[in-house]
Enzyme design. Structure first.
Site, mmCIF file in Angstrom:
data_model
loop_
_atom_site.group_PDB
_atom_site.id
_atom_site.type_symbol
_atom_site.label_atom_id
_atom_site.label_comp_id
_atom_site.label_asym_id
_atom_site.label_seq_id
_atom_site.Cartn_x
_atom_site.Cartn_y
_atom_site.Cartn_z
ATOM 1 N N GLU A 32 0.759 -1.233 0.126
ATOM 2 C CA GLU A 32 -0.114 0.009 0.017
ATOM 3 C C GLU A 32 0.802 1.200 0.097
ATOM 4 O O GLU A 32 0.521 2.347 -0.343
ATOM 5 C CB GLU A 32 -0.959 0.003 1.199
ATOM 6 C CG GLU A 32 -1.899 -1.233 1.185
ATOM 7 C CD GLU A 32 -3.395 -0.986 1.845
ATOM 8 O OE1 GLU A 32 -3.481 0.073 2.243
ATOM 9 O OE2 GLU A 32 -4.250 -1.809 1.933
ATOM 10 N N TYR A 38 -3.105 4.838 7.162
ATOM 11 C CA TYR A 38 -2.617 3.644 7.437
ATOM 12 C C TYR A 38 -1.246 3.568 6.520
ATOM 13 O O TYR A 38 -0.424 3.522 6.808
ATOM 14 C CB TYR A 38 -3.426 2.609 7.053
ATOM 15 C CG TYR A 38 -2.738 1.015 6.933
ATOM 16 C CD1 TYR A 38 -2.105 0.564 8.144
ATOM 17 C CD2 TYR A 38 -2.447 0.480 5.747
ATOM 18 C CE1 TYR A 38 -1.420 -0.739 7.924
ATOM 19 C CE2 TYR A 38 -1.956 -0.556 5.555
ATOM 20 C CZ TYR A 38 -1.328 -1.376 6.556
ATOM 21 O OH TYR A 38 -0.484 -2.466 6.528
HETATM 22 P P1 NAD Z 1 -2.931 -7.667 13.098
HETATM 23 O O1 NAD Z 1 -3.757 -6.300 13.075
HETATM 24 O O2 NAD Z 1 -3.395 -8.928 12.752
HETATM 25 O O3 NAD Z 1 -1.793 -7.682 14.015
HETATM 26 C C1 NAD Z 1 -1.133 -6.602 14.496
HETATM 27 C C2 NAD Z 1 -0.707 -7.132 15.976
HETATM 28 O O4 NAD Z 1 0.269 -6.036 16.489
HETATM 29 C C3 NAD Z 1 -1.633 -7.463 17.000
HETATM 30 O O5 NAD Z 1 -1.075 -8.633 17.728
HETATM 31 C C4 NAD Z 1 -1.279 -6.229 17.948
HETATM 32 O O6 NAD Z 1 -1.823 -6.642 19.300
HETATM 33 C C5 NAD Z 1 0.095 -5.828 17.834
HETATM 34 N N1 NAD Z 1 0.397 -4.290 18.191
HETATM 35 C C6 NAD Z 1 -0.476 -3.178 17.625
HETATM 36 N N2 NAD Z 1 0.184 -2.311 18.185
HETATM 37 C C7 NAD Z 1 1.095 -2.564 19.025
HETATM 38 C C8 NAD Z 1 1.992 -1.882 19.793
HETATM 39 N N3 NAD Z 1 1.993 -0.726 19.817
HETATM 40 N N4 NAD Z 1 3.007 -2.638 20.635
HETATM 41 C C9 NAD Z 1 2.684 -4.003 20.480
HETATM 42 N N5 NAD Z 1 2.099 -4.836 19.781
HETATM 43 C C10 NAD Z 1 1.235 -4.078 18.967
HETATM 44 O O7 NAD Z 1 -2.019 -7.315 11.631
HETATM 45 P P2 NAD Z 1 -1.703 -8.346 10.465
HETATM 46 O O8 NAD Z 1 -2.593 -8.196 9.460
HETATM 47 O O9 NAD Z 1 -1.028 -9.527 11.378
HETATM 48 O O10 NAD Z 1 -0.387 -7.487 9.694
HETATM 49 C C11 NAD Z 1 1.012 -7.363 10.493
HETATM 50 C C12 NAD Z 1 1.898 -6.634 9.985
HETATM 51 O O11 NAD Z 1 1.924 -7.025 8.418
HETATM 52 C C13 NAD Z 1 1.390 -5.163 9.691
HETATM 53 O O12 NAD Z 1 2.812 -4.495 10.080
HETATM 54 C C14 NAD Z 1 0.898 -4.841 8.551
HETATM 55 O O13 NAD Z 1 1.092 -3.581 8.073
HETATM 56 C C15 NAD Z 1 1.818 -5.969 7.691
HETATM 57 N N6 NAD Z 1 0.948 -6.435 6.315
HETATM 58 C C16 NAD Z 1 -0.259 -6.895 6.548
HETATM 59 C C17 NAD Z 1 -0.898 -7.383 5.448
HETATM 60 C C18 NAD Z 1 -2.248 -7.911 5.350
HETATM 61 O O14 NAD Z 1 -2.676 -8.417 4.374
HETATM 62 N N7 NAD Z 1 -2.746 -8.266 6.526
HETATM 63 C C19 NAD Z 1 0.085 -7.432 4.137
HETATM 64 C C20 NAD Z 1 1.026 -6.778 3.960
HETATM 65 C C21 NAD Z 1 1.576 -6.202 5.316
HETATM 66 O O1 DAU Z 2 -2.238 -4.671 0.488
HETATM 67 C C1 DAU Z 2 -1.678 -5.203 1.763
HETATM 68 C C2 DAU Z 2 -2.763 -4.652 2.838
HETATM 69 O O2 DAU Z 2 -3.941 -5.369 2.765
HETATM 70 C C3 DAU Z 2 -2.293 -4.673 4.151
HETATM 71 O O3 DAU Z 2 -1.171 -3.676 4.418
HETATM 72 C C4 DAU Z 2 -3.224 -4.268 5.105
HETATM 73 O O4 DAU Z 2 -2.974 -4.301 6.544
HETATM 74 C C5 DAU Z 2 -4.309 -5.098 5.018
HETATM 75 O O5 DAU Z 2 -5.515 -4.754 5.990
HETATM 76 C C6 DAU Z 2 -5.003 -5.189 3.423
HETATM 77 O O6 DAU Z 2 -5.636 -3.819 3.195
HETATM 78 P P1 DAU Z 2 -6.784 -3.655 2.286
HETATM 79 O O7 DAU Z 2 -7.404 -2.375 2.616
HETATM 80 O O8 DAU Z 2 -6.386 -4.267 0.996
HETATM 81 O O9 DAU Z 2 -7.722 -5.038 2.845
HETATM 82 P P2 DAU Z 2 -9.117 -4.967 3.317
HETATM 83 O O10 DAU Z 2 -9.343 -6.482 3.950
HETATM 84 O O11 DAU Z 2 -9.513 -4.083 4.248
HETATM 85 O O12 DAU Z 2 -9.905 -4.900 2.065
HETATM 86 C C7 DAU Z 2 -9.568 -5.389 0.928
HETATM 87 C C8 DAU Z 2 -10.632 -4.884 -0.312
HETATM 88 O O13 DAU Z 2 -11.627 -5.441 0.129
HETATM 89 C C9 DAU Z 2 -10.304 -3.372 -0.506
HETATM 90 O O14 DAU Z 2 -10.398 -3.272 -1.808
HETATM 91 C C10 DAU Z 2 -11.570 -3.068 0.323
HETATM 92 C C11 DAU Z 2 -12.725 -4.087 0.087
HETATM 93 N N1 DAU Z 2 -13.679 -4.233 1.193
HETATM 94 C C12 DAU Z 2 -13.081 -4.388 2.402
HETATM 95 C C13 DAU Z 2 -13.896 -4.493 3.651
HETATM 96 C C14 DAU Z 2 -13.296 -4.486 4.956
HETATM 97 C C15 DAU Z 2 -14.941 -4.255 0.965
HETATM 98 O O15 DAU Z 2 -15.273 -4.321 -0.383
HETATM 99 N N2 DAU Z 2 -15.903 -4.396 2.132
HETATM 100 C C16 DAU Z 2 -15.468 -4.670 3.343
HETATM 101 O O16 DAU Z 2 -16.298 -4.730 4.062
#
Ligand code: NAD
Ligand code: DAU
Length: 345
Positions: free
Chosen positions: A130, A152
């Site tokens: 992102e 974010y």
């Molecule tokens: P998540 O929200 O499921 O987990 C985040 C974790 O961080 C939680 O366990 C929370 O308690 C902990 N946390 C938050 N603030 C904190 C703080 N101040 N101190 C200590 N712990 C803290 O997130 P996720 O989806 O597992 O994502 C993990 C990482 O990967 C993030 O950095 C996110 O930006 C990155 N990321 C996520 C995705 C995705 O699709 N979910 C994709 C690419 C990158």
């Molecule tokens: O691209 C990586 C990112 O992917 C991570 O860095 C973020 O932590 C993770 O949350 C995710 O971000 P997105 O915004 O892409 O994920 P989200 O699941 O919120 O949404 C995925 C797509 O679905 C986006 O185009 C928005 C759409 N959406 C999302 C929600 C929650 C819907 O249409 N309806 C919904 O209710």
């Protein structure tokens, strides 16, 4: 023995990464450092604490707390920090951006300072596609300019830039991965895939934003974990690696497939008002990480099928979350009163 701190290790990707590391490397000791926000959940690590009791510790603390970070790095003779800790949900960043700046930028700085002070061998930052902003054509390469559009993504970009600054200015051995959307076990049901799957299981509407034609590269969480592992072992310090499958899926097609896999009617799909500033498409060029030996193992269809099966089989996990007061309050705030958008089908 290697001593690794995994910050945010009680969240979705972090907990999958901790399990992956302990299963793969019998000589690793892992400390999960997590302050258990709404997204942190010890249920995600229940099996880990039982199976790997001698090589696993948990510390409940904030990454913004410099004293506690330093204590842990010293006490466990930490050689590697992998930072997953973040506020991670775009919709929440539109409601309350402050916490994102605090954890994703300031918290990263606190960890980098500790890495610098105690001379850790590697600091790895888990970042996101992102930071490039929406990519209407082509694919983002690691040298592309950052063009963030949500609080974010702006906060995550701030964290990335701080890492690069600590590498350049102080020689802290950082690496960064920028991953695409993960799906799989233990993802908090605010993110689109677990939200749609769990709603569909309960015959509730699937709230699709806008026209549903936005595109994301949905990758299986263990592929992402393996990519981080490859960068930890073969990546070059000071470098950034994109990490995704390199294929995109439209949200509307993802939603249709979920309903099909669960044998639910397509009429559950409910198009609603779009997310403000919604990024239309992300797309990564992943040739750099492929050149050091990583390749995604799951197609989108395989990843989605495995994910759907996990949520069907593990209802104890998500029903506890969805029946809690925090979730209900968030869901109402986020979705109640959003208009139905008849433009999409
Ligand atoms: P998540 O929200 O499921 O987990 C985040 C974790 O961080 C939680 O366990 C929370 O308690 C902990 N946390 C938050 N603030 C904190 C703080 N101040 N101190 C200590 N712990 C803290 O997130 P996720 O989806 O597992 O994502 C993990 C990482 O990967 C993030 O950095 C996110 O930006 C990155 N990321 C996520 C995705 C995705 O699709 N979910 C994709 C690419 C990158
Ligand atoms: O691209 C990586 C990112 O992917 C991570 O860095 C973020 O932590 C993770 O949350 C995710 O971000 P997105 O915004 O892409 O994920 P989200 O699941 O919120 O949404 C995925 C797509 O679905 C986006 O185009 C928005 C759409 N959406 C999302 C929600 C929650 C819907 O249409 N309806 C919904 O209710």
């Amino acid at each position: 023995m290697k001593n690794i701190v995994v910050t945010g290790g009680a969240g979705f990707i972090g907990s999958n990464f901790v399990r992956y590391l302990l299963e793969r490397y019998p000589n690793y000791h892992v400390v999960v450092y997590d302050n258990l926000t709404y997204a942190g959940n010890l249920d995600n690590l229940q099996d880990v604490s039982e199976r790997f009791a001698e090589r696993y510790d948990f510390v409940r603390a904030d990454i913004c707390d410099a004293k506690e970070v330093e204590r842990v790095v010293q006490q466990y003779s930490v050689d590697t920090i992998v930072n997953f800790a973040a506020e991670s949900h775009v919709d929440r960043s539109l409601m309350e951006p402050g916490g994102f700046i605090q954890t994703d930028v300031y918290g990263t700085y606190v960890l980098l300072e500790a890495a610098r002070k105690f001379g850790v061998e590697r600091y790895h930052q888990v970042s996101t596609d992102e930071v490039y902003g929406q990519v209407l054509d082509g694919r983002s390469t690691e040298s592309d300019r950052l063009h963030t559009r949500s609080p974010y993504s702006a906060s995550k970009a701030g964290g990335d830039l701080m890492c690069l600054a600590y590498f350049t200015s102080f020689g802290v051995p950082v690496t960064i991965t920028r991953g695409s959307n993960n799906i799989g076990p233990y993802q908090y049901p605010e993110k689109v895939v677990p939200l749609f799957v769990t709603n569909a299981i309960d015959d509730l509407p699937l709230p699709l934003y806008g026209d549903g034609l936005q595109m994301r590269d949905y990758q299986y969480v263990l592929d992402h974990c393996e990519g981080i592992d490859v960068v930890l072992h073969k990546g070059q310090i000071g470098e950034i690696y994109n990490l995704g499958t390199g294929t995109e899926t439209r949200n509307i097609d993802m939603a249709h497939l979920i309903l099909k896999l669960l044998d639910k009617p397509q009429s559950l799909l409910q198009p609603i008002t779009d997310r403000p500033g919604h990024d239309r498409r992300y797309a990564l060029d992943c040739r750099k990480i492929q050149s050091i030996g990583w390749q995604s193992r799951h197609t989108f269809e395989e990843a989605l099928e495995k994910t759907v099966r996990w949520y069907v089989d593990n209802q104890w996990w998500w029903r506890k979350i969805k029946s809690g007061a925090h979730y209900e309050e968030y869901y109402t705030r986020q979705y109640a009163g959003r208009e139905i958008n008849p433009a999409a089908t």
